[in-house]
Design a protein around this motif. Structure first.
Motif, mmCIF file in Angstrom:
data_model
loop_
_atom_site.group_PDB
_atom_site.id
_atom_site.type_symbol
_atom_site.label_atom_id
_atom_site.label_comp_id
_atom_site.label_asym_id
_atom_site.label_seq_id
_atom_site.Cartn_x
_atom_site.Cartn_y
_atom_site.Cartn_z
ATOM 1 N N GLY A 38 0.816 -1.215 0.000
ATOM 2 C CA GLY A 38 0.000 0.000 0.000
ATOM 3 C C GLY A 38 0.845 1.259 0.000
ATOM 4 N N LYS A 39 1.913 1.240 0.778
ATOM 5 C CA LYS A 39 2.816 2.401 0.823
ATOM 6 C C LYS A 39 3.423 2.670 -0.553
ATOM 7 C CE LYS A 39 6.952 1.774 2.225
ATOM 8 N NZ LYS A 39 8.150 1.461 3.036
ATOM 9 N N LEU A 40 3.873 1.607 -1.240
ATOM 10 C CA LEU A 40 4.498 1.794 -2.546
ATOM 11 C C LEU A 40 3.478 2.250 -3.590
ATOM 12 C CD1 LEU A 40 6.878 -1.309 -2.596
ATOM 13 C CD2 LEU A 40 7.567 1.083 -2.522
ATOM 14 N N PHE A 41 2.248 1.716 -3.512
ATOM 15 C CA PHE A 41 1.227 2.096 -4.478
ATOM 16 C C PHE A 41 0.897 3.588 -4.390
ATOM 17 C CE2 PHE A 41 -0.170 -2.376 -5.231
ATOM 18 C CZ PHE A 41 -0.248 -2.291 -6.599
ATOM 19 N N PHE A 42 0.869 4.141 -3.192
ATOM 20 C CA PHE A 42 0.419 5.520 -3.011
ATOM 21 C C PHE A 42 1.560 6.529 -2.960
ATOM 22 C CE2 PHE A 42 -3.196 3.044 -1.407
ATOM 23 C CZ PHE A 42 -4.200 3.609 -2.188
ATOM 24 N N LYS A 43 2.787 6.052 -3.139
ATOM 25 C CA LYS A 43 3.896 6.996 -3.222
ATOM 26 C C LYS A 43 3.886 7.684 -4.587
ATOM 27 C CE LYS A 43 7.582 5.865 -0.014
ATOM 28 N NZ LYS A 43 9.020 5.572 0.095
ATOM 29 N N GLU A 44 4.548 8.854 -4.641
ATOM 30 C CA GLU A 44 4.600 9.593 -5.900
ATOM 31 C C GLU A 44 5.381 8.801 -6.944
ATOM 32 O OE1 GLU A 44 6.235 13.860 -7.688
ATOM 33 O OE2 GLU A 44 6.585 13.317 -5.597
ATOM 34 N N ASP A 45 4.796 8.669 -8.110
ATOM 35 C CA ASP A 45 5.439 7.949 -9.213
ATOM 36 C C ASP A 45 6.109 8.979 -10.123
ATOM 37 O OD1 ASP A 45 6.252 6.085 -11.013
ATOM 38 O OD2 ASP A 45 4.291 5.810 -11.952
ATOM 39 N N PHE A 46 7.415 9.072 -10.063
ATOM 40 C CA PHE A 46 8.133 10.099 -10.818
ATOM 41 C C PHE A 46 9.146 9.453 -11.759
ATOM 42 C CE2 PHE A 46 10.572 9.213 -7.030
ATOM 43 C CZ PHE A 46 11.860 9.118 -7.502
ATOM 44 N N ILE A 47 9.521 10.215 -12.777
ATOM 45 C CA ILE A 47 10.575 9.822 -13.706
ATOM 46 C C ILE A 47 11.564 10.974 -13.772
ATOM 47 C CG2 ILE A 47 11.155 9.233 -16.097
ATOM 48 C CD1 ILE A 47 8.394 8.004 -16.392
ATOM 49 N N PRO A 48 12.854 10.737 -13.494
ATOM 50 C CA PRO A 48 13.844 11.824 -13.538
ATOM 51 C C PRO A 48 13.839 12.537 -14.888
ATOM 52 C CG PRO A 48 14.804 9.856 -12.552
ATOM 53 C CD PRO A 48 13.467 9.455 -13.080
ATOM 54 N N THR A 49 14.141 13.813 -14.862
ATOM 55 C CA THR A 49 14.059 14.642 -16.074
ATOM 56 C C THR A 49 14.950 14.127 -17.200
ATOM 57 O OG1 THR A 49 13.657 16.561 -14.647
ATOM 58 C CG2 THR A 49 14.263 17.004 -16.934
ATOM 59 N N LEU A 50 16.171 13.725 -16.857
ATOM 60 C CA LEU A 50 17.138 13.315 -17.874
ATOM 61 C C LEU A 50 17.109 11.807 -18.168
ATOM 62 C CD1 LEU A 50 20.184 15.510 -16.787
ATOM 63 C CD2 LEU A 50 18.478 15.987 -18.562
ATOM 64 N N ALA A 51 16.168 11.099 -17.581
ATOM 65 C CA ALA A 51 16.082 9.654 -17.814
ATOM 66 C C ALA A 51 15.389 9.365 -19.146
ATOM 67 C CB ALA A 51 15.315 8.980 -16.682
ATOM 68 N N ASP A 52 15.685 8.206 -19.710
ATOM 69 C CA ASP A 52 14.981 7.730 -20.903
ATOM 70 C C ASP A 52 13.653 7.130 -20.441
ATOM 71 O OD1 ASP A 52 14.033 5.927 -23.000
ATOM 72 O OD2 ASP A 52 15.974 6.257 -23.957
ATOM 73 N N LYS A 53 12.549 7.819 -20.752
ATOM 74 C CA LYS A 53 11.255 7.491 -20.164
ATOM 75 C C LYS A 53 10.841 6.048 -20.419
ATOM 76 C CE LYS A 53 6.361 8.756 -20.256
ATOM 77 N NZ LYS A 53 5.328 9.656 -20.840
ATOM 78 N N TRP A 54 10.876 5.591 -21.681
ATOM 79 C CA TRP A 54 10.346 4.267 -22.001
ATOM 80 C C TRP A 54 11.238 3.156 -21.464
ATOM 81 C CZ3 TRP A 54 5.533 4.507 -22.897
ATOM 82 C CH2 TRP A 54 4.995 5.601 -23.563
ATOM 83 N N LEU A 55 12.542 3.345 -21.567
ATOM 84 C CA LEU A 55 13.443 2.349 -20.996
ATOM 85 C C LEU A 55 13.357 2.331 -19.474
ATOM 86 C CD1 LEU A 55 16.657 2.684 -23.193
ATOM 87 C CD2 LEU A 55 14.873 0.945 -23.316
ATOM 88 N N PHE A 56 13.124 3.491 -18.875
ATOM 89 C CA PHE A 56 12.989 3.599 -17.422
ATOM 90 C C PHE A 56 11.796 2.782 -16.925
ATOM 91 C CE2 PHE A 56 11.904 5.773 -13.419
ATOM 92 C CZ PHE A 56 13.151 5.875 -12.839
ATOM 93 N N ILE A 57 10.722 2.758 -17.737
ATOM 94 C CA ILE A 57 9.540 1.963 -17.388
ATOM 95 C C ILE A 57 9.767 0.485 -17.725
ATOM 96 C CG2 ILE A 57 7.088 1.602 -17.917
ATOM 97 C CD1 ILE A 57 6.932 4.626 -18.505
ATOM 98 N N LEU A 58 10.468 0.227 -18.830
ATOM 99 C CA LEU A 58 10.675 -1.151 -19.290
ATOM 100 C C LEU A 58 11.536 -1.956 -18.325
ATOM 101 C CD1 LEU A 58 10.373 -3.287 -21.540
ATOM 102 C CD2 LEU A 58 12.425 -2.309 -22.593
ATOM 103 N N GLY A 59 12.540 -1.325 -17.687
ATOM 104 C CA GLY A 59 13.482 -2.034 -16.818
ATOM 105 C C GLY A 59 12.805 -2.868 -15.735
ATOM 106 N N PRO A 60 12.059 -2.256 -14.806
ATOM 107 C CA PRO A 60 11.402 -3.051 -13.758
ATOM 108 C C PRO A 60 10.334 -4.004 -14.302
ATOM 109 C CG PRO A 60 10.711 -0.745 -13.653
ATOM 110 C CD PRO A 60 11.856 -0.814 -14.618
ATOM 111 N N SER A 61 9.676 -3.628 -15.392
ATOM 112 C CA SER A 61 8.658 -4.514 -15.982
ATOM 113 C C SER A 61 9.295 -5.801 -16.491
ATOM 114 C CB SER A 61 7.941 -3.800 -17.132
ATOM 115 O OG SER A 61 7.391 -2.563 -16.699
ATOM 116 N N LEU A 62 10.453 -5.669 -17.162
ATOM 117 C CA LEU A 62 11.144 -6.834 -17.692
ATOM 118 C C LEU A 62 11.683 -7.713 -16.571
ATOM 119 C CD1 LEU A 62 12.120 -8.275 -20.234
ATOM 120 C CD2 LEU A 62 14.182 -6.857 -20.165
#
Length: 380
Positions: free
Chosen positions: A59-83
């Motif tokens: 529950g704590k992780l679900f309700f924490k702010e979901d952010f992506i660093p400004t200089l990060a590669d957005k799609w790869l940043f999401i793909l990493g933990p999913s893979l």
């Protein structure tokens, strides 16, 4: 046929749910075991005995702010933990969790899918798991994350070689790549660990590195790299990385139990089967015997999960050079020697005797080498 398909679907969904549920409560038991070893109070606030702590963490992780660093590669940043999470869950598909269920004249295996190259499936999918860590570390555009990702990739390559070579010795004995066939050949107490003690030690050591567990948790060593490859992650993206580690620990324990400790086989299983079928009939007795075997298999898994946690809170972390030296200079040559010993054992038709002699020679050489090193240090 529809009801048979439904039962097969329920078995697959059950394996998936068990993988997630056991992984969730591994976090709870790890805290309890750590508290016991360190003589302190573990989780005791969320529910009775702290049993709701995994739900509170989720529950704590679900309700924490979901952010992506400004200089990060957005799609790869999401793909990493999913893979990372996807590959962790896919591995459980080919593990035989039990014998079979008899229903309406059909025999339904207690297994997601049965393929005749199950061990290759496990190694192939596990090898892809490191890409999730590598992609996540690279996409974060953070030096600490990149260092952690590089460490993860290099240690996985190093230890997968030794792990694969240790498995070849098991395959030489079984003559099959099917996990179910390997389990069936360990009927009763005829477990591979008795014929492959050295192979088991190598495989167990490599599995710690594959799961990024202490003493081989260099990819996320907080004293050097903050949190390594997942430094820039938060919310459920971080949760997927952390959760995949516990799923991998569950799967690794299941693979160890399957390859070396007989899977769902146990001493006296023929007597249990005959007793149940004679009292309750062929179908009911067979299904109950399958249930007993499945429970025994999960008991073995629980034991190895405990070993993972026990080692984590007992041994210190290796230095990176020690980690690589152990993999390349220690475990890989040792796995090659174990293959040669196994080949000699198979040719001599004395696998039990020859393999244990090989283990004895290894222990003697290890003791002599450590004594020589101590004498050199003393003379200096």
């Amino acid at each position: 046929m529809d009801s048979v398909f439904l039962i097969k679907s329920l078995i697959i969904l059950g394996i998936f749910a068990l993988s997630l549920g056991i992984a969730a409560y591994e976090t709870y038991f790890e805290r309890v075991i750590a508290a016991f070893i360190q003589d302190r109070v573990g989780p005791d606030r969320a529910g009775p005995f702290g049993l709701l702590q995994p739900l509170a963490d989720a529950g704590k992780l679900f309700f924490k702010e979901d952010f992506i660093p400004t200089l990060a590669d957005k799609w790869l940043f999401i793909l990493g933990p999913s893979l990372a999470m996807l590959t962790a869950l896919m591995t459980s598909a080919v593990i035989p969790f039990g014998d079979s269920i008899l229903y309406d004249g059909h025999e339904i295996l207690v297994q997601g899918i049965e393929v005749n190259i199950g061990i290759l499936w496990v190694f192939g999918v596990v090898s892809l798991g490191v890409y999730g860590i590598l992609i996540g570390g690279w996409a974060s555009n953070n030096k600490y994350s990149l260092y952690g990702a590089i460490r993860a990739a290099s240690q996985n390559i190093s230890y997968e070689l030794a792990m694969g070579l240790s498995i070849i010795a098991v395959l030489m004995m079984s003559g099959s790549l099917s996990l179910r066939t390997i389990v069936e050949e360990q009927h009763g107490m005829n477990w591979n660990v008795f014929y492959q003690p050295l192979g088991f030690i190598i495989f167990l050591t490599c599995s710690f590195a594959e799961c990024n567990r202490t003493p081989f948790d260099l990819p996320e060593s907080e004293n050097e790299l903050v949190a390594g490859y997942h430094t820039e992650y938060g919310s459920m993206k971080l949760g997927l990385f952390l959760f995949s580690e516990y799923v991998n620990m569950f799967i690794s324990s299941a693979v160890i139990a399957t390859l070396f400790f007989g899977g769902f086989n146990y001493p006296g299983m023929d007597w249990v089967y005959s007793a149940l079928t004679s009292k309750m009939g062929e179908v009911t007795g067979h299904n109950l015997a399958t249930l007993v075997g499945t429970l025994v298999f999960f008991g073995k898994i629980a034991f190895f999960i405990f070993v993972y946690m026990w080692v984590r809170w007992t041994l210190p972390r290796f230095r990176y050079d020690q980690l690589m030296d152990l993999g390349w200079k220690g475990l890989i040559p040792l796995a090659v020697v174990n293959m040669i010993i196994t080949a000699a054992a198979e040719l001599s038709n004395q696998p039990l005797l020859v393999n244990w002699i090989g283990l004895g020679v290894f222990i003697a050489l290890l003791y002599a080498g450590s004594a020589l090193m101590k004498s050199k240090k003393t003379s200096v």
